[in-house]
Design a protein around this motif. Structure first.
Motif, short mmCIF file in Angstrom:
data_model
loop_
_atom_site.label_atom_id
_atom_site.label_comp_id
_atom_site.label_asym_id
_atom_site.label_seq_id
_atom_site.Cartn_x
_atom_site.Cartn_y
_atom_site.Cartn_z
N ILE A 189 132.64 33.39 36.02
CA ILE A 189 132.28 33.76 37.39
C ILE A 189 130.77 33.91 37.48
O ILE A 189 130.15 34.52 36.62
CB ILE A 189 132.97 35.08 37.80
CG1 ILE A 189 134.48 34.90 37.85
CG2 ILE A 189 132.45 35.57 39.14
CD1 ILE A 189 135.24 36.17 38.16
N HIS A 190 130.19 33.33 38.52
CA HIS A 190 128.77 33.57 38.79
C HIS A 190 128.57 33.80 40.29
O HIS A 190 129.35 33.34 41.12
CB HIS A 190 127.89 32.43 38.28
CG HIS A 190 128.03 31.15 39.05
ND1 HIS A 190 128.93 30.17 38.70
CD2 HIS A 190 127.38 30.69 40.15
CE1 HIS A 190 128.83 29.17 39.54
NE2 HIS A 190 127.90 29.45 40.44
N TRP A 191 127.51 34.54 40.60
CA TRP A 191 127.18 34.92 41.98
C TRP A 191 125.95 34.16 42.44
O TRP A 191 125.01 33.93 41.68
CB TRP A 191 126.91 36.42 42.07
CG TRP A 191 128.11 37.27 41.79
CD1 TRP A 191 128.54 37.70 40.57
CD2 TRP A 191 129.04 37.78 42.75
NE1 TRP A 191 129.68 38.45 40.71
CE2 TRP A 191 130.01 38.51 42.04
CE3 TRP A 191 129.14 37.68 44.14
CZ2 TRP A 191 131.06 39.16 42.68
CZ3 TRP A 191 130.19 38.32 44.77
CH2 TRP A 191 131.14 39.06 44.05
N SER A 192 125.96 33.79 43.70
CA SER A 192 124.80 33.15 44.32
C SER A 192 124.72 33.63 45.76
O SER A 192 125.59 34.36 46.24
CB SER A 192 124.91 31.63 44.25
OG SER A 192 126.07 31.18 44.93
N THR A 204 121.21 32.85 40.13
CA THR A 204 122.61 33.22 39.91
C THR A 204 122.69 34.43 38.99
O THR A 204 121.73 34.77 38.30
CB THR A 204 123.40 32.06 39.27
OG1 THR A 204 122.83 31.74 38.00
CG2 THR A 204 123.41 30.83 40.17
N SER A 205 123.87 35.04 38.99
CA SER A 205 124.16 36.16 38.10
C SER A 205 125.63 36.08 37.71
O SER A 205 126.48 35.77 38.55
CB SER A 205 123.87 37.49 38.80
OG SER A 205 124.22 38.59 37.98
N GLN A 206 125.95 36.33 36.43
CA GLN A 206 127.32 36.21 35.95
C GLN A 206 128.01 37.56 35.91
O GLN A 206 127.38 38.61 35.80
CB GLN A 206 127.35 35.57 34.56
CG GLN A 206 127.02 34.08 34.55
CD GLN A 206 127.37 33.42 33.24
OE1 GLN A 206 127.69 34.08 32.26
NE2 GLN A 206 127.33 32.10 33.21
N GLY A 207 129.37 37.52 35.99
CA GLY A 207 130.17 38.73 35.92
C GLY A 207 131.05 38.87 37.14
O GLY A 207 130.83 38.24 38.18
N ILE A 208 132.06 39.72 37.02
CA ILE A 208 132.99 39.91 38.15
C ILE A 208 132.40 40.81 39.21
O ILE A 208 132.93 40.90 40.32
CB ILE A 208 134.34 40.47 37.66
CG1 ILE A 208 134.16 41.86 37.02
CG2 ILE A 208 135.01 39.52 36.69
CD1 ILE A 208 135.46 42.54 36.67
N ARG A 209 131.30 41.51 38.90
CA ARG A 209 130.67 42.41 39.87
C ARG A 209 129.19 42.07 40.03
O ARG A 209 128.53 41.64 39.09
CB ARG A 209 130.80 43.87 39.42
CG ARG A 209 132.22 44.38 39.34
CD ARG A 209 132.27 45.83 38.88
NE ARG A 209 133.62 46.27 38.64
CZ ARG A 209 134.27 46.10 37.49
NH1 ARG A 209 133.64 45.51 36.47
NH2 ARG A 209 135.51 46.51 37.35
#
Length: 487
Positions: A189-192, A204-209
């Motif tokens: 999972i990654h966030w953008s 981007t940032s990885q993790g579920i939170r």
């Protein structure tokens, strides 16, 4: 070869034998009198093993099948020496639970149309995640003869948000976004952020939170939680953060110069969430009987490659106050006051008929020895009637013993009336005056003020200029002839 009897019996005595045939038991007096037909169906007790009979044997080997969802797989249960023993195929769910019977011998017993049986092989078409588990091929003997296969089903990632799709967050607080993903293999999972980089500056940032602290308007936007396991396309869930913050008020012009009878519009640009309520005051009193208007103001720059959800851009409104025919009593200090649940802010706008502070426009380097032409411009919606020029030499001064700085020279003052002009609605004035009796190659300081019917402007900034610099050439006053010596 002996077959499996319907019932199993033990010989308690050589003279008492029970033979089983077609589901019936027959007492007989000796083994010699048992018909051959009956003996073929007799199942001997372990006390009397049949050394001529071999149990079934699987020729296939245990395997682990890894199949992507939608594909097909063949589960092999190949065997030898089954005799009249029946092959049974069943499935144990990957998550545990009850066993599910799929086939007996060559007969399929499950109603699932995706499953077929050919000989000792089970075919599953259009694989689904629920098909994952353990598949048992076995013969119901004591002990059982069995073969175990494992089916792993790979499928594309899915993701879902664990927080509301839209969150309103107060400026300066913290917020955590969270999502969960499913898939085989387990997805990463990654966030953008749709609007660009994350508030941290990373793409981007990885993790579920994803936790954001001390948020401000720069953190507002739509965040994407994307899950990917290299099977199919990545999956994303969108979550919007809307920052609530106190009002921010900016006047378009802090000072508005006008005249009697003119139309005047005062404008302040207001940001804030929730949308602030705006009121106007003049000299501390509510403004009445004046037209007020509020309308949204679109951003002056829009990046076409950025997707902005409706309502998620910074709420900016242009608030205006309009006076159609200004009277002298309407001059004064106006306040644009904005308030919402998070605070209150105001901006002041001065409405005046006074002239603008003069802006001196002449060159600092004069081209005359004892004269200098000083020029300036100003804004006045009422005719300029008079000006004052103050000038003196630009000495640095002398420090006294007590630490004070005494400036040499005093200000010279020049004032003059301005002839009335025919242009009634003129607002910009360009003016000039020639200063005389100045010293050659000398630096001066000057300030200017102008007056109209409403009064004097503020002083201009200090302006330094100089008269023409004289070129001083030092020449020798005598010539010295060389001396020659002759031997």
């Amino acid at each position: 070869m002996l077959g499996t009897a319907v019932s199993r019996y033990r010989w308690p005595h050589p003279d008492e034998v029970l033979a089983a045939s077609y589901g019936h038991a027959y007492p007989i007096t000796s083994a010699a009198s048992v018909p051959t037909t009956y003996l073929e169906y007799y199942d001997y007790d372990p006390y009397f093993p049949d050394h001529g009979t071999e149990p079934p044997n699987f020729t296939a080997r245990p395997q682990t099948f890894t199949v992507e969802m939608g594909q097909s797989v063949i589960i092999p249960c190949d065997y030898t020496n089954a005799g009249e023993h029946k092959l049974i195929i069943k499935k144990v769910s990957a998550r545990g639970g009850n066993e599910k019977l799929l086939a007996v011998d060559i007969h399929k017993v499950t109603p699932d149309q995706r499953i077929s049986i050919t000989g000792a092989r089970l075919t599953i078409s259009h694989i689904r995640p629920r098909d994952a588990g353990t598949y048992l091929c076995y013969f119901d003997l004591d002990p059982p003869v069995q073969l175990k296969h494992t089916l792993l089903v790979q499928y594309a990632a899915t993701v879902s948000s664990l927080v509301p799709p839209e969150q309103h967050v107060a400026k300066g607080s913290s917020v955590t976004l969270e999502c969960e993903a499913h898939g085989n293999p387990h997805p990463t999972i990654h966030w953008s952020r749709q609007e660009g980089k994350l508030p941290s500056g990373q793409h981007t940032s990885q993790g579920i939170r994803l936790t954001l602290t001390d948020v401000d308007q720069g953190a507002e936007g739509t965040y994407l939680c994307t899950a990917d396991n290299d099977i199919g396309d990545p999956a994303s869930a969108a979550m919007a953060i809307i920052i609530e913050y106190p009002p921010e008020v900016t006047p378009e012009k802090a000072v508005v110069r006008t005249r009697e009878g003119a139309q005047m519009e005062l404008v302040c640009v207001v940001q804030g969430r929730p949308t602030p309520e705006v009121v106007w005051t003049r000299d501390g009193q509510p403004v009445q009987d004046i037209v007020m208007d509020t309308q949204p103001q679109l951003p002056t720059h829009t990046h076409t490659s950025t997707t902005v959800l409706s309502g998620h851009s910074l709420p900016t409104h242009r608030h205006s106050l309009l006076i159609t025919s200004l009277a002298e009593k309407d001059f004064g200090s106006y306040m644009c006051i904005a308030e919402n649940a998070h605070g209150r802010k105001h901006a002041a706008i001065q409405v005046t008929g006074l002239p603008e502070v003069p802006d001196i426009t002449s060159s600092p380097n004069g081209d005359e020895s004892t004269r200098y032409t000083l020029t300036w411009k100003t804004e006045s919606y009422s005719p300029v009637k008079e000006f004052i020029i103050m000038y003196r030499k630009a000495h640095r001064g002398v420090w006294q013993g007590n630490g004070s700085l005494v400036m040499e020279g005093s200000w010279n003052k020049v004032s003059s009336a301005v002839e009335a002009e025919d242009e009634v609605n003129k607002a910009q004035y360009s003016m000039a005056y020639i200063l005389t009796n100045l010293e050659v190659a000398t630096d001066y300081l000057a300030i200017v003020r102008v007056r109209n019917k409403y009064g004097w402007s503020d002083e201009s900034n200090y302006f330094q200029f100089s008269t023409q610099k004289a070129l001083k050439i030092s020449r020798a006053t005598s010539l010295v002839s060389p001396c020659w010596s002759v031997d």
